[in-house]
Design a protein around this motif. Structure first.
Motif, mmCIF file in Angstrom:
data_model
loop_
_atom_site.group_PDB
_atom_site.id
_atom_site.type_symbol
_atom_site.label_atom_id
_atom_site.label_comp_id
_atom_site.label_asym_id
_atom_site.label_seq_id
_atom_site.Cartn_x
_atom_site.Cartn_y
_atom_site.Cartn_z
ATOM 1 N N ILE A 183 -58.240 137.978 -22.975
ATOM 2 C CA ILE A 183 -59.191 137.143 -23.725
ATOM 3 C C ILE A 183 -59.906 138.008 -24.766
ATOM 4 N N GLY A 184 -59.723 137.652 -26.042
ATOM 5 C CA GLY A 184 -60.272 138.440 -27.152
ATOM 6 C C GLY A 184 -59.162 139.242 -27.797
ATOM 7 N N LEU A 185 -58.494 138.594 -28.777
ATOM 8 C CA LEU A 185 -57.311 139.227 -29.398
ATOM 9 C C LEU A 185 -57.624 139.611 -30.844
ATOM 10 N N ASN B 234 -59.160 142.860 -33.555
ATOM 11 C CA ASN B 234 -58.582 144.115 -34.072
ATOM 12 C C ASN B 234 -58.087 145.039 -32.968
ATOM 13 N N MET B 235 -58.810 145.081 -31.868
ATOM 14 C CA MET B 235 -58.439 145.964 -30.751
ATOM 15 C C MET B 235 -57.567 145.231 -29.732
ATOM 16 N N GLY B 236 -57.987 144.016 -29.355
ATOM 17 C CA GLY B 236 -57.306 143.289 -28.284
ATOM 18 C C GLY B 236 -55.849 142.977 -28.613
ATOM 19 N N PHE C 117 -55.923 134.333 -24.999
ATOM 20 C CA PHE C 117 -56.804 133.320 -25.607
ATOM 21 C C PHE C 117 -57.803 134.005 -26.524
ATOM 22 N N ASP C 118 -57.986 133.408 -27.703
ATOM 23 C CA ASP C 118 -59.035 133.860 -28.622
ATOM 24 C C ASP C 118 -59.565 132.621 -29.337
ATOM 25 N N LEU C 119 -60.873 132.615 -29.647
ATOM 26 C CA LEU C 119 -61.453 131.469 -30.341
ATOM 27 C C LEU C 119 -60.882 131.324 -31.743
ATOM 28 N N THR D 188 -60.704 141.417 -20.800
ATOM 29 C CA THR D 188 -61.520 140.878 -21.888
ATOM 30 C C THR D 188 -61.754 141.988 -22.917
ATOM 31 N N MET D 189 -61.702 141.630 -24.200
ATOM 32 C CA MET D 189 -61.962 142.582 -25.297
ATOM 33 C C MET D 189 -62.780 141.838 -26.344
ATOM 34 N N LEU D 190 -64.085 141.756 -26.103
ATOM 35 C CA LEU D 190 -64.979 140.836 -26.821
ATOM 36 C C LEU D 190 -66.064 141.594 -27.581
ATOM 37 N N ALA E 95 -73.452 139.454 -24.560
ATOM 38 C CA ALA E 95 -73.780 138.029 -24.402
ATOM 39 C C ALA E 95 -72.490 137.201 -24.342
ATOM 40 N N ILE E 96 -71.546 137.526 -25.212
ATOM 41 C CA ILE E 96 -70.274 136.782 -25.220
ATOM 42 C C ILE E 96 -69.493 137.091 -23.939
ATOM 43 N N LEU E 97 -69.500 138.346 -23.513
ATOM 44 C CA LEU E 97 -68.825 138.694 -22.256
ATOM 45 C C LEU E 97 -69.398 137.871 -21.100
ATOM 46 N N SER F 7 -70.903 134.985 -21.172
ATOM 47 C CA SER F 7 -70.569 133.557 -21.229
ATOM 48 C C SER F 7 -69.092 133.331 -20.885
ATOM 49 N N VAL F 8 -68.204 134.234 -21.323
ATOM 50 C CA VAL F 8 -66.787 134.099 -20.951
ATOM 51 C C VAL F 8 -66.627 134.318 -19.443
ATOM 52 N N ALA F 9 -67.344 135.296 -18.894
ATOM 53 C CA ALA F 9 -67.247 135.575 -17.451
ATOM 54 C C ALA F 9 -67.698 134.354 -16.637
ATOM 55 N N GLY G 236 -60.311 153.742 -31.334
ATOM 56 C CA GLY G 236 -60.261 152.827 -32.468
ATOM 57 C C GLY G 236 -58.960 152.052 -32.588
ATOM 58 N N ILE G 237 -58.818 151.419 -33.755
ATOM 59 C CA ILE G 237 -57.681 150.517 -33.980
ATOM 60 C C ILE G 237 -56.367 151.308 -33.972
ATOM 61 N N GLY G 238 -56.393 152.514 -34.510
ATOM 62 C CA GLY G 238 -55.190 153.371 -34.507
ATOM 63 C C GLY G 238 -54.747 153.681 -33.090
ATOM 64 N N ALA H 1 -70.907 156.122 -19.929
ATOM 65 C CA ALA H 1 -70.215 157.270 -20.534
ATOM 66 C C ALA H 1 -69.956 157.017 -22.016
ATOM 67 N N LYS H 2 -69.552 155.800 -22.330
ATOM 68 C CA LYS H 2 -69.218 155.453 -23.727
ATOM 69 C C LYS H 2 -70.439 155.599 -24.642
ATOM 70 N N ILE H 3 -71.585 155.047 -24.225
ATOM 71 C CA ILE H 3 -72.735 155.090 -25.135
ATOM 72 C C ILE H 3 -73.327 156.491 -25.221
HETATM 73 P P1 NAD Z 1 -63.025 141.874 -33.205
HETATM 74 O O1 NAD Z 1 -64.236 141.160 -33.714
HETATM 75 O O2 NAD Z 1 -61.907 142.184 -34.113
HETATM 76 O O3 NAD Z 1 -62.413 141.062 -31.949
HETATM 77 C C1 NAD Z 1 -63.170 140.310 -31.043
HETATM 78 C C2 NAD Z 1 -62.418 139.008 -30.808
HETATM 79 O O4 NAD Z 1 -63.105 138.246 -29.814
HETATM 80 C C3 NAD Z 1 -62.343 138.120 -32.050
HETATM 81 O O5 NAD Z 1 -60.991 137.862 -32.372
HETATM 82 C C4 NAD Z 1 -63.100 136.851 -31.655
HETATM 83 O O6 NAD Z 1 -62.527 135.658 -32.198
HETATM 84 C C5 NAD Z 1 -62.944 136.882 -30.152
HETATM 85 N N1 NAD Z 1 -63.951 136.105 -29.456
HETATM 86 C C6 NAD Z 1 -65.280 136.027 -29.688
HETATM 87 N N2 NAD Z 1 -65.872 135.195 -28.811
HETATM 88 C C7 NAD Z 1 -64.884 134.730 -28.004
HETATM 89 C C8 NAD Z 1 -64.851 133.842 -26.910
HETATM 90 N N3 NAD Z 1 -65.984 133.266 -26.455
HETATM 91 N N4 NAD Z 1 -63.667 133.575 -26.330
HETATM 92 C C9 NAD Z 1 -62.527 134.160 -26.786
HETATM 93 N N5 NAD Z 1 -62.491 135.017 -27.817
HETATM 94 C C10 NAD Z 1 -63.654 135.302 -28.420
HETATM 95 O O7 NAD Z 1 -63.589 143.209 -32.520
HETATM 96 P P2 NAD Z 1 -62.745 144.514 -32.095
HETATM 97 O O8 NAD Z 1 -62.826 145.509 -33.190
HETATM 98 O O9 NAD Z 1 -61.442 144.076 -31.533
HETATM 99 O O10 NAD Z 1 -63.696 145.062 -30.924
HETATM 100 C C11 NAD Z 1 -63.679 144.506 -29.614
HETATM 101 C C12 NAD Z 1 -64.569 145.367 -28.735
HETATM 102 O O11 NAD Z 1 -64.077 146.713 -28.723
HETATM 103 C C13 NAD Z 1 -66.029 145.464 -29.192
HETATM 104 O O12 NAD Z 1 -66.856 145.424 -28.056
HETATM 105 C C14 NAD Z 1 -66.095 146.804 -29.899
HETATM 106 O O13 NAD Z 1 -67.381 147.370 -29.868
HETATM 107 C C15 NAD Z 1 -65.108 147.608 -29.088
HETATM 108 N N6 NAD Z 1 -64.510 148.757 -29.805
HETATM 109 C C16 NAD Z 1 -64.040 148.597 -31.073
HETATM 110 C C17 NAD Z 1 -63.478 149.688 -31.725
HETATM 111 C C18 NAD Z 1 -62.940 149.554 -33.134
HETATM 112 O O14 NAD Z 1 -62.670 150.594 -33.766
HETATM 113 N N7 NAD Z 1 -62.741 148.342 -33.658
HETATM 114 C C19 NAD Z 1 -63.400 150.935 -31.092
HETATM 115 C C20 NAD Z 1 -63.858 151.048 -29.774
HETATM 116 C C21 NAD Z 1 -64.420 149.940 -29.151
#
Ligand code: NAD
Length: 291
Positions: free
Chosen positions: A6-8, A10-12, A29-31, A57-59, A63-65, A67-69, A115-117, A161-163
């Protein structure tokens, strides 16, 4: 394994694609975002979570986590793992884990670095919190999506650890950028500055691996007009989470607090939004010492 994702974004999306490529059966699933090739599209989060061995989940935030949970936990089969890879506040990670465990599930919080890479290449680092059994069950998935996973402790330890890591990153990036700006004003060549500092006691990942000065050191976003990379607003998100955690834990973090102030100004008032977090260097370059 049967996996719900859930949450597809840039990263998912690339993480899910790597699980499919390794032979797992992934329902996503992604919105808003489309499903990557090979991922079966579900119409709701509940449908994506039903009948799975692991639900990832990758959200965007806590707050969104939460609500999805709330929606999916009742639908997940007992014994399955809820694996959250988002970066969220420690409190939300712990609350979701408690809720999942009360429903007979295992919960692991495992935010990522890379990151994305790293997500595309399958070379992320996972820092995980949760039970030994939960970690053991999802560890083979970490091997596919990443190159390293550290089990940091109980629920919330991964987010902690992350923060802490990213608070160090924000502070060292600012220190590196202000030092380059000072070196410029002292007439020091940037390549010489890099040569000295990267092999002296001022070295850090920000200087050595991600040098904020264009044309100096390894390839980095500075060499690509400061396109992210790791966007300034994501750095700010993580710094704010560090300060929220420090407040709750009564920890004194003056450098983290100052880094948060500087990135807030950079993103909200100084056109830093949309630039890499190393674009602090051109910011300092333009500035003078405050009166
Ligand atoms: P993103 O905004 O590209 O992806 C999040 C996705 O969640 C979106 O596609 C959005 O439509 C979806 N979403 C939002 N609410 C939703 C819901 N209720 N149900 C289903 N889908 C929902 O963000 P990202 O870059 O993929 O980052 C995701 C997480 O990873 C964040 O917590 C971010 O901090 C973390 N992160 C990102 C990076 C990075 O470089 N992008 C690096 C490390 C960690």
């Amino acid at each position: 394994m049967k996996i719900g994702f859930i949450g597809l974004g840039n990263m998912g999306a690339p993480m899910a694609a790597n699980l499919v490529a390794a032979g797992h059966q992934v329902t996503g699933f992604d919105l808003a975002a489309p499903c990557p090739d090979g991922v079966t599209k579900a119409d709701t989060a509940v449908a994506a979570a039903t009948g799975q061995d692991v639900v990832i989940t990758m959200l965007p935030n806590g707050a969104i986590l939460r609500s999805v949970a709330d929606q999916v936990i009742p639908a997940i089969q007992p014994g399955a793992v809820l694996l959250d890879c988002s970066t969220v506040d420690v409190e939300s990670a712990r609350a979701v884990a408690e809720q999942a465990e009360a429903a007979g599930l295992m919960a692991v919080d495992a935010p990522v670095s890379g990151g994305i890479g790293g997500a595309s290449a399958g070379t992320l680092t996972f820092m995980a919190g949760g039970s030994d059994a939960g970690f053991a069950k999802v560890n083979p998935l970490f091997d596919i999506m990443g190159q390293k996973a550290v089990h940091c402790g109980a629920a919330g330890a991964g987010q902690a650890a992350k923060i802490c890591n990213n608070m160090i990153l924000g502070v060292t990036m600012i220190a590196t950028c202000e030092a380059f700006a000072l070196a410029d004003k002292l007439g020091l060549d940037r390549a010489k500055m890099f040569d000295v500092v990267s092999t002296s006691s001022g070295y850090s990942w920000s200087m050595n691996a991600y040098c904020p000065a264009p044309g100096v050191g390894p390839q980095s976003p500075a060499d690509n007009d400061y396109k992210p990379g790791f966007a300034s607003e994501l750095m700010l998100k993580d710094l704010r989470l560090s300060q929220q955690a420090a407040e709750a834990a009564d920890a004194d973090t003056p450098m983290g607090a100052r880094a948060t102030e500087l990135y807030t100004a950079f993103v909200e008032a100084e056109d830093g939004a949309g630039t890499d977090f190393s674009a602090m260097l051109p910011r300092f370059e333009k500035r003078h010492r405050p009166e």
